[in-house]
Design a protein around this motif. Structure first.
Motif, short mmCIF file in Angstrom:
data_model
loop_
_atom_site.label_atom_id
_atom_site.label_comp_id
_atom_site.label_asym_id
_atom_site.label_seq_id
_atom_site.Cartn_x
_atom_site.Cartn_y
_atom_site.Cartn_z
N ALA A 1 95.84 64.19 60.50
CA ALA A 1 95.22 63.26 59.08
C ALA A 1 96.30 62.90 58.25
CB ALA A 1 94.28 64.10 58.46
N ILE A 2 97.11 63.60 58.11
CA ILE A 2 98.17 62.99 57.17
C ILE A 2 99.15 61.80 57.68
CG2 ILE A 2 100.51 63.47 56.38
CD1 ILE A 2 99.58 66.61 55.82
N LEU A 3 99.11 62.01 59.38
CA LEU A 3 99.92 61.16 59.99
C LEU A 3 98.96 59.67 59.80
CD1 LEU A 3 101.81 60.09 62.39
CD2 LEU A 3 100.07 60.84 63.72
N CYS B 1 89.22 65.62 58.32
CA CYS B 1 89.47 64.11 58.46
C CYS B 1 90.27 63.86 59.92
CB CYS B 1 90.32 63.39 57.51
SG CYS B 1 89.39 63.27 55.98
N GLY B 2 91.25 64.92 60.31
CA GLY B 2 92.07 64.81 61.53
C GLY B 2 91.19 64.87 62.78
N GLY B 3 89.94 65.36 62.61
CA GLY B 3 89.25 65.56 63.76
C GLY B 3 88.12 64.45 63.80
N LEU C 1 89.66 59.53 52.32
CA LEU C 1 89.91 61.18 51.93
C LEU C 1 91.33 61.70 52.68
CD1 LEU C 1 86.19 62.75 53.03
CD2 LEU C 1 87.53 62.65 50.96
N SER C 2 91.56 61.16 53.67
CA SER C 2 92.75 61.49 54.28
C SER C 2 94.08 61.24 53.11
CB SER C 2 92.89 60.95 55.39
OG SER C 2 92.21 61.43 56.48
N GLN C 3 93.85 60.09 52.68
CA GLN C 3 94.80 59.56 51.97
C GLN C 3 94.97 60.49 50.23
OE1 GLN C 3 93.62 55.44 51.64
NE2 GLN C 3 95.21 55.02 53.31
N TYR D 1 97.64 64.82 47.29
CA TYR D 1 97.36 66.19 46.56
C TYR D 1 98.18 67.05 47.22
CZ TYR D 1 95.83 70.39 44.29
OH TYR D 1 95.64 71.43 43.53
N TYR D 2 98.09 67.12 48.74
CA TYR D 2 98.94 68.33 49.16
C TYR D 2 100.36 68.22 48.83
CZ TYR D 2 101.13 70.74 53.03
OH TYR D 2 101.91 71.46 53.98
N PHE D 3 101.06 66.92 48.65
CA PHE D 3 102.45 66.99 48.22
C PHE D 3 102.59 67.08 46.98
CE2 PHE D 3 102.75 64.71 52.37
CZ PHE D 3 103.96 65.21 53.11
N LEU D 4 101.66 66.58 46.16
CA LEU D 4 101.79 66.97 44.67
C LEU D 4 101.64 68.43 44.30
CD1 LEU D 4 101.54 64.88 41.94
CD2 LEU D 4 98.88 65.50 42.09
#
Length: 430
Positions: free
Chosen positions: A299-301, A365-367, A377-379, A384-387
């Motif tokens: 999903a990040i990709l 989202c990845g699946g 949603l992925s964005q 948030y993940y990196f934040l």
């Protein structure tokens, strides 16, 4: 962790004394997992997952070695050899289902092990090396799992290999050369299958070697515990055997019950139906997805959809790898002197209501099929993940007001209602 009160190994008979003198392997085992290894007395079942991960790895190696005896790493017959295992080899169907579902269960316990480490800050001094080696193990397991997913040579195997190796093509100047080198050609074929089979067979043994280093590093400072308070006296510990071997045995029993329920009753539930179709380079599946344990990173990709200085594809590749590599820096990003999330109210809120939902959203989202709202949603979840790791966690550790901590592990266990505070010595005399 070495204490004067730890019980010393004493061979019970002449043969064991001779063996211990010539090759002190019994002493090593005794000090690693026996009564010679004192462990904090308050470990809960969240500390079972390291043992379960080790068991899952052994299970994968044993079933994998047997399957390799019947598998043919040739693009012409690989798919047929898997069907041969399923139909003609004695108990081959069970071995294959055990191996395929064992990978999923391996990742379940690894992820739970990681989340436990994140919540209890197991990456903090003096256990930084344990955490760093753990991240290396995770990367090795991910590489092994990806290569194993290619081996059945079904539709998802072929197109997954094409998509993932195609990521390296996004690297400027050298990307295409790296991709060709990885595949042994311009598309997944016999050369790629041979490479992946060789590495899939080899990497679990490399992983086992790093796990030995991981356990070695663990025995220097000793195990962490739910309070985050270091061991202060003999009363804070119990021997690993029989107390935690019994506890681990119970956890292993629950693990095996669920595992065999899936192997025998839901063997294909965690897989993809398209992988029962032989690889066809001329027919692209409607939705190319990796195995479920890669979905958050996938999903990040896919979250990067527009070019900004660098191509979007390259941004996605960099973000996907960075999402794991930043774990190497956690010991220095989180500067709070308190380890356990139980005594960090603000950290606890961001962990349970920020990080965990974020990862679950990324997994969904990845699946899922690509659509405008899943991309959005992925964005948001990626941002948030990196934040969380790069901004929120360092800020929280700087100004968070933590709750009173127990003076010692013994006080936390025996005097929980009195809530003794660090600095107020209420521990029993020893």
């Amino acid at each position: 962790m070495s204490f004067a009160w730890a019980k010393q190994y004493e061979p019970s008979n002449g043969l064991m004394r001779w063996v211990d003198e010539k090759l002190p392997l019994p002493r090593l085992v005794y000090n690693a997992v026996g009564a010679g290894y004192p462990v904090p007395r308050n470990l809960n079942y969240m500390w079972n997952f390291g043992v379960l991960a080790g068991f899952a790895l052994v299970l994968q190696i044993v079933t994998g070695v047997i399957l390799a005896m019947h598998y043919a790493a040739n693009a012409e017959v690989a798919f047929a050899s898997v069907e041969h295992i399923m139909r003609d080899v004695n108990w081959g169907w069970m071995l294959r289902y055990a191996h395929a579902n064992g990978a999923s269960f391996f990742f379940v316990v690894i992820y739970l092990h990681i989340f436990r480490g994140l919540f209890y800050s197991s990456y903090k001094a003096p256990r930084e090396m344990i955490w760093l080696l753990g991240v290396v193990i995770f990367l090795l397991v991910m590489a092994t799992a990806f290569m194993g997913y290619v081996l059945p040579w079904g539709q998802m195997s072929f197109w997954g290999a094409k998509v993932i190796t195609g990521l390296f093509g996004a690297i400027p100047l050298v990307g295409e050369s790296i991709q060709v080198w990885l595949l042994g050609g311009f598309a997944p074929d016999n050369a790629a299958l041979n490479r992946f089979f060789s590495l899939h067979f080899l990497l679990p043994f490399v992983t086992a070697g790093v796990i030995i280093l991981h356990i070695w590093a663990l025995h220097i400072p000793g195990s962490s515990n739910p309070t985050g308070v270091e061991v202060k006296s003999e009363s804070d510990t119990v021997p690993f055997h029989p107390y935690y071997t019994a506890k681990d045995g119970f956890g292993l029993g629950i693990f095996l019950l669920i595992y065999f329920a899936v192997v025998f009753f839901l063997p294909n539930y965690l897989g993809h139906a398209d992988n029962y179709i032989e690889a066809n380079p001329l027919a692209t599946p409607a939705n190319i997805v990796p195995e479920w344990y890669f979905w958050p990173f996938y999903a990040i990709l896919r979250a990067f959809t527009f070019d900004f200085i660098l191509p979007a594809k390259l941004w996605g590749v960099l973000a996907m790898f960075a999402s794991i590599l930043l774990w190497f820096f956690l010991p220095w990003l989180d500067k709070s002197p308190v380890r356990s999330g139980h005594y960090r109210p603000l950290f606890r809120k961001f962990f349970w209501f920020g990080l965990i939902p974020c990862i679950l959203v990324l997994g969904y989202c990845g699946g899922a099929h690509l659509s405008p709202w899943t991309i959005a949603l992925s964005q948001l979840a990626t941002a948030y993940y990196f934040l969380h790791f790069l901004v929120i966690l360092p800020l929280i550790s700087s100004f968070e007001k933590t709750e009173p901590m127990p003076y010692s592990i013994t006080d936390a266990v025996l005097n929980a209602d009195k809530k003794p505070v660090l600095g107020e010595n209420t521990s029993p005399a020893v």
